[in-house]
Design a protein around this motif. Structure first.
Motif, mmCIF file in Angstrom:
data_model
loop_
_atom_site.group_PDB
_atom_site.id
_atom_site.type_symbol
_atom_site.label_atom_id
_atom_site.label_comp_id
_atom_site.label_asym_id
_atom_site.label_seq_id
_atom_site.Cartn_x
_atom_site.Cartn_y
_atom_site.Cartn_z
ATOM 1 N N ALA A 148 -5.347 -6.072 -4.693
ATOM 2 C CA ALA A 148 -5.194 -5.123 -6.420
ATOM 3 C C ALA A 148 -6.286 -3.892 -5.815
ATOM 4 O O ALA A 148 -5.957 -2.617 -5.482
ATOM 5 C CB ALA A 148 -6.416 -5.777 -7.177
ATOM 6 N N SER A 163 -6.717 3.306 -11.107
ATOM 7 C CA SER A 163 -7.555 3.991 -10.112
ATOM 8 C C SER A 163 -6.454 5.457 -10.053
ATOM 9 O O SER A 163 -7.422 6.051 -10.011
ATOM 10 C CB SER A 163 -7.976 3.215 -8.783
ATOM 11 O OG SER A 163 -8.522 1.524 -9.031
ATOM 12 N N GLY A 164 -5.410 5.044 -9.324
ATOM 13 C CA GLY A 164 -4.399 6.259 -8.967
ATOM 14 C C GLY A 164 -4.334 7.387 -10.987
ATOM 15 O O GLY A 164 -4.691 8.550 -10.416
ATOM 16 N N ALA A 217 2.226 1.603 -3.531
ATOM 17 C CA ALA A 217 1.202 1.832 -4.254
ATOM 18 C C ALA A 217 0.939 3.512 -4.115
ATOM 19 O O ALA A 217 0.732 4.322 -5.815
ATOM 20 C CB ALA A 217 0.112 1.059 -3.941
ATOM 21 N N MET A 240 -4.358 -1.066 -3.055
ATOM 22 C CA MET A 240 -3.462 -0.700 -3.638
ATOM 23 C C MET A 240 -3.978 0.427 -4.264
ATOM 24 O O MET A 240 -3.845 1.282 -4.361
ATOM 25 C CB MET A 240 -2.891 -2.458 -4.644
ATOM 26 C CG MET A 240 -1.703 -2.657 -3.086
ATOM 27 S SD MET A 240 -0.768 -3.444 -4.728
ATOM 28 C CE MET A 240 0.183 -2.628 -5.254
ATOM 29 N N ALA A 241 -5.265 -0.252 -5.014
ATOM 30 C CA ALA A 241 -5.826 0.884 -5.227
ATOM 31 C C ALA A 241 -6.784 2.084 -4.517
ATOM 32 O O ALA A 241 -5.968 2.776 -5.580
ATOM 33 C CB ALA A 241 -7.315 0.109 -6.664
ATOM 34 N N PRO A 281 -4.722 -1.174 -9.574
ATOM 35 C CA PRO A 281 -3.976 0.604 -9.014
ATOM 36 C C PRO A 281 -3.704 1.340 -9.654
ATOM 37 O O PRO A 281 -3.524 2.507 -9.962
ATOM 38 C CB PRO A 281 -3.120 0.037 -7.183
ATOM 39 C CG PRO A 281 -2.718 -1.403 -8.600
ATOM 40 C CD PRO A 281 -4.044 -2.284 -8.924
ATOM 41 N N GLN A 308 6.389 0.910 -8.581
ATOM 42 C CA GLN A 308 4.831 -0.368 -7.829
ATOM 43 C C GLN A 308 5.326 -2.228 -8.976
ATOM 44 O O GLN A 308 5.651 -3.194 -7.686
ATOM 45 C CB GLN A 308 4.019 -0.203 -8.641
ATOM 46 C CG GLN A 308 3.046 -0.725 -7.527
ATOM 47 C CD GLN A 308 1.568 0.480 -8.615
ATOM 48 O OE1 GLN A 308 0.591 0.796 -7.412
ATOM 49 N NE2 GLN A 308 0.861 0.109 -9.491
ATOM 50 N N CYS A 347 -5.003 3.325 -2.211
ATOM 51 C CA CYS A 347 -3.292 4.259 -1.915
ATOM 52 C C CYS A 347 -2.763 4.823 -3.430
ATOM 53 O O CYS A 347 -2.542 6.081 -2.724
ATOM 54 C CB CYS A 347 -2.505 3.084 -1.582
ATOM 55 S SG CYS A 347 -3.347 2.894 0.195
ATOM 56 N N ASN A 348 -2.979 3.938 -4.335
ATOM 57 C CA ASN A 348 -2.839 5.010 -5.334
ATOM 58 C C ASN A 348 -4.059 5.618 -5.589
ATOM 59 O O ASN A 348 -3.273 7.004 -6.889
ATOM 60 C CB ASN A 348 -2.945 3.720 -6.496
ATOM 61 C CG ASN A 348 -1.426 3.897 -7.653
ATOM 62 O OD1 ASN A 348 -1.964 4.911 -8.402
ATOM 63 N ND2 ASN A 348 -0.471 3.298 -7.977
ATOM 64 N N CYS A 407 0.998 -1.687 -0.087
ATOM 65 C CA CYS A 407 0.104 -0.556 0.524
ATOM 66 C C CYS A 407 0.649 1.134 0.450
ATOM 67 O O CYS A 407 0.086 2.103 -0.948
ATOM 68 C CB CYS A 407 -1.325 -0.137 1.230
ATOM 69 S SG CYS A 407 -2.852 -1.029 0.873
ATOM 70 N N GLY A 457 1.337 6.267 -7.263
ATOM 71 C CA GLY A 457 0.999 7.103 -8.123
ATOM 72 C C GLY A 457 0.814 8.579 -7.640
ATOM 73 O O GLY A 457 0.863 9.557 -8.657
#
Length: 250
Positions: A202, A51-52, A8, A205-206, A48, A25, A208-209, A5, A12
């Motif tokens: 995933a 997402s970021g 991530a 981590m997503a 992630p 990453q 946090c990203n 995390c 990001g």
């Protein structure tokens, strides 16, 4: 999971400014998840990354003027190219590309450092029709690259938008986010269909990203071209070191 995390978030943050979050990453996840196949780890990381990048793209869209019809074309091409690149990744090794990319990145770093005006302002040198053709070509080549190899795609997109389309660093970073969003989505679709995504890894981590992407985009918009140029050089040099390690020490 805590380490993943943190990684991530950093990925990001960096990716939102000039791309290259995969440099942080990907190697970290491969070390921390040695029990899984490489394709499964890379497929999981696409969640992630997407997402970021989506959060960063939204931040840029609010502040930077974008050519949305051209972006739609680039996004569509990049999506298809990344899907094909990810499919090829599961069939062949991509190691033969790294020495070539290392040489290209060394030239890029030297040129960016010595040419102080590089990316400092918008310099359109092509007709509108030519810009559309070049935009399509950039999306095709780098979309495929992201699906097939991955690390440094955001930085390559920034470089291409500056060097070929004549954008400044801020415009290039904004456009790169949207194209990178499409390449990530193309890879995600392939890896979802292949069953190679570990959602328990995933999703945290997503989140946090996304936080890292929001912070990075805010900072880039606040600091502007000079800051992004310096950050771009740092990330390119990090990419050089990563590829050099892969080539000479693995």
């Amino acid at each position: 999971m805590i380490a993943l995390c943190i990684v991530a978030f950093l990925a990001g943050f960096v990716d939102a400014i000039v791309g290259g979050g995969g440099l942080i990453q990907t190697p970290a996840a491969l070390v921390l998840l040695p029990q899984y196949p490489v394709a499964t780890v890379i497929g999981t990381l696409k969640i992630p990354a997407f997402s970021g990048t989506s959060v960063a793209a939204y931040q840029y869209a609010k502040k930077v003027k974008l050519n949305y019809p051209m972006l739609a074309l680039m996004a569509g091409i990049a999506f298809c190219a990344a899907f094909c690149g990810s499919r090829l990744l599961t069939m062949v090794s991509n190691s033969f590309m790294k020495p070539l990319l290392l040489c290209v990145l060394v030239v890029v770093a030297i040129y960016t450092y010595t040419n102080k005006k590089f990316g400092s302002h918008t310099a359109r040198e092509h007709s509108e029709k030519e810009q559309w053709w070049y935009a399509a070509l950039i999306s095709l080549v780098l979309g495929f690259y992201d699906g097939f190899i991955g690390p440094g795609t955001g930085s390559f997109l920034v470089l291409a938008f500056i060097g070929i389309l004549g954008f400044d660093f801020l415009q290039s970073s904004a456009n790169a986010k949207f194209v990178n969003l499409s390449t990530n989505l193309g890879s995600i679709v392939f890896f979802l269909l292949s069953g190679k995504i570990i959602f328990a890894v995933a999703i945290p981590m997503a989140i946090c990203n996304m936080i890292g992407g929001w912070c990075g985009a805010k900072l880039a918009l606040l600091k502007g071209n000079t800051f992004i140029r310096v950050f771009f050089l740092i990330v390119v040099c990090a990419t050089i070191l990563r590829f050099a390690y892969d080539i000479f020490f693995k």
